[in-house]
Write an enzyme that holds these catalytic residues in place. Structure first.
Site, short mmCIF file in Angstrom:
data_model
loop_
_atom_site.label_atom_id
_atom_site.label_comp_id
_atom_site.label_asym_id
_atom_site.label_seq_id
_atom_site.Cartn_x
_atom_site.Cartn_y
_atom_site.Cartn_z
N ARG A 180 0.88 -1.18 0.00
CA ARG A 180 0.00 0.00 0.00
C ARG A 180 0.91 1.22 0.00
O ARG A 180 1.61 1.48 0.99
CB ARG A 180 -0.91 -0.02 1.24
N HIS A 185 -6.94 1.57 -6.96
CA HIS A 185 -7.25 0.78 -5.76
C HIS A 185 -7.96 -0.50 -6.20
O HIS A 185 -9.13 -0.72 -5.91
CB HIS A 185 -8.13 1.58 -4.81
N GLN A 195 -9.88 -2.98 -3.74
CA GLN A 195 -11.18 -2.46 -3.30
C GLN A 195 -12.25 -2.78 -4.33
O GLN A 195 -13.38 -3.15 -3.99
CB GLN A 195 -11.10 -0.96 -3.08
N ASP A 254 -16.59 8.59 -2.79
CA ASP A 254 -15.37 8.45 -1.99
C ASP A 254 -15.15 9.77 -1.28
O ASP A 254 -15.75 10.80 -1.64
CB ASP A 254 -14.19 8.09 -2.90
N CYS A 261 -16.03 3.13 -0.18
CA CYS A 261 -14.89 2.31 0.23
C CYS A 261 -14.51 2.53 1.68
O CYS A 261 -13.76 1.72 2.24
CB CYS A 261 -13.71 2.55 -0.70
N ARG A 294 -13.80 -7.28 1.23
CA ARG A 294 -12.36 -7.10 1.01
C ARG A 294 -11.63 -8.38 1.41
O ARG A 294 -10.69 -8.81 0.73
CB ARG A 294 -11.84 -5.93 1.85
#
Length: 324
Positions: free
Chosen positions: A102, A129, A132, A225, A265, A293
């Site tokens: 990450r 991402h 996700q 988001d 998310c 996830r």
């Protein structure tokens, strides 16, 4: 056999994406049936950014696969400081079975993958991402019965990694994807071009607009988001004013399909990019999305190990059975 990595949403073909999502549903129903990391094998998990869902889902997922997660926080290794990314990769792939990172720059992930003999997974970068979106697509399959021909609207900051991944992963799954944000905060042309090229293969459609109502019209899934991502705190007030027309609230949802589901998310800021009424309402599937996830990433890790020729015969047989 070529080592398979997962650095962007398009690193899986449409058929491969279906395999991973089908496997994820199987592994959700049978959480401990596939021990792709038995040994235990070690998976290195690097965090250059803070995390809740990514950290817990990967650590729990690696453990459920029979492996040992080795979490490395900033400053705890020589990566990118005293040692190059390439040299780090050359060392790690002799010790671990997976590298999960990450981070910030997508280029770092690409360099790691270029020198690694084990799969490298993008757990978030400034550009994408993709893990996700595996969870999001899995959630949409659960709640909408599928993704092919379905429509998804994303509202808000459309120049960030989430907008990029919604666009790419959505069309890869056969969805009509509509991205809405203010002028100057829309996906780069290279992302749009890549999405349109993949959409030609899947029959999906792409719409990029500054009009949130146009994006929302009849949409079966609505996503947003945070408007203020890490490193953008100094722009907070400007962003709150700029994105005000793109809030996902009851008024916005009135333009979507009556049965539409809502994705976020997380972390979410109630009353900012999404209202508490919507986030906590009947159309919200964000808690299923967060749980998924775990299942989607377990499936991805097992799938990558098998496709890279790094899994034993029993694991390969179980994975191939679960993806059908």
């Amino acid at each position: 056999m070529t080592v398979r990595h997962f650095l962007t949403d398009l690193d899986l073909s449409p058929a491969e994406l279906d395999q991973v999502l089908t496997l994820a549903a199987h592994m959700k129903a049978h959480p401990y049936a596939i021990k792709a990391l038995a040994g235990p094998q070690t998976a290195a998990v690097f965090f250059d950014k803070t995390s809740t869902r990514t950290r817990f889902s990967f650590v729990a997922g690696i453990s459920a696969l029979g492996g040992a997660p080795l979490v490395v926080n900033p400053g705890e290794s020589q990566l990118g400081h005293k040692e190059t990314i390439a040299d780090t990769a050359r060392v790690l792939d002799r010790m671990v079975s997976l590298i999960i990172w990450r981070t910030y720059a997508q280029s770092g992930l690409q360099e790691m993958a270029a020198h690694s003999a084990v799969p490298v997974i993008n757990a978030l970068s400034d550009d994408y991402h993709p893990c996700q979106l595996l969870a999001d697509l899995m959630t949409l399959r659960e709640h909408l019965g599928g993704t092919q021909g379905r429509s998804l609207a994303y509202l808000g900051d459309a120049a960030n990694n989430m907008a990029n991944s919604y666009l790419l992963a959505g069309v890869n799954a056969g969805m009509d994807v509509r991205i809405a944000g203010p002028a100057g905060y829309l996906p780069e042309q290279r992302i749009i071009d890549a999405a349109q090229a993949r959409a030609e293969q899947t029959g999906a459609k792409v719409l990029i607009t500054t009009d949130p109502v146009q994006a929302l019209a009849g949409a079966e899934a609505v996503a947003t988001d945070t408007w203020v991502s890490m490193g953008q705190e100094e722009e907070k007030q400007q962003r709150l004013e700029l994105f005000g027309d793109y809030r996902v609230d009851a008024a916005a949802m009135a333009h979507a399909d009556p049965g539409a589901v809502v994705l976020h998310c997380l972390p979410a800021y109630r009353g900012v990019e999404i209202s508490a009424e919507v986030l906590d309402g009947a159309q919200s599937v964000v808690w299923d999305e967060a749980e998924n996830r775990l299942h989607a990433q377990k499936a991805l890790m097992a799938w990558l190990l098998v496709r890279s020729g790094l899994a034993d015969a029993q694991t390969a047989e179980l994975v191939r059975a679960g993806e059908r």
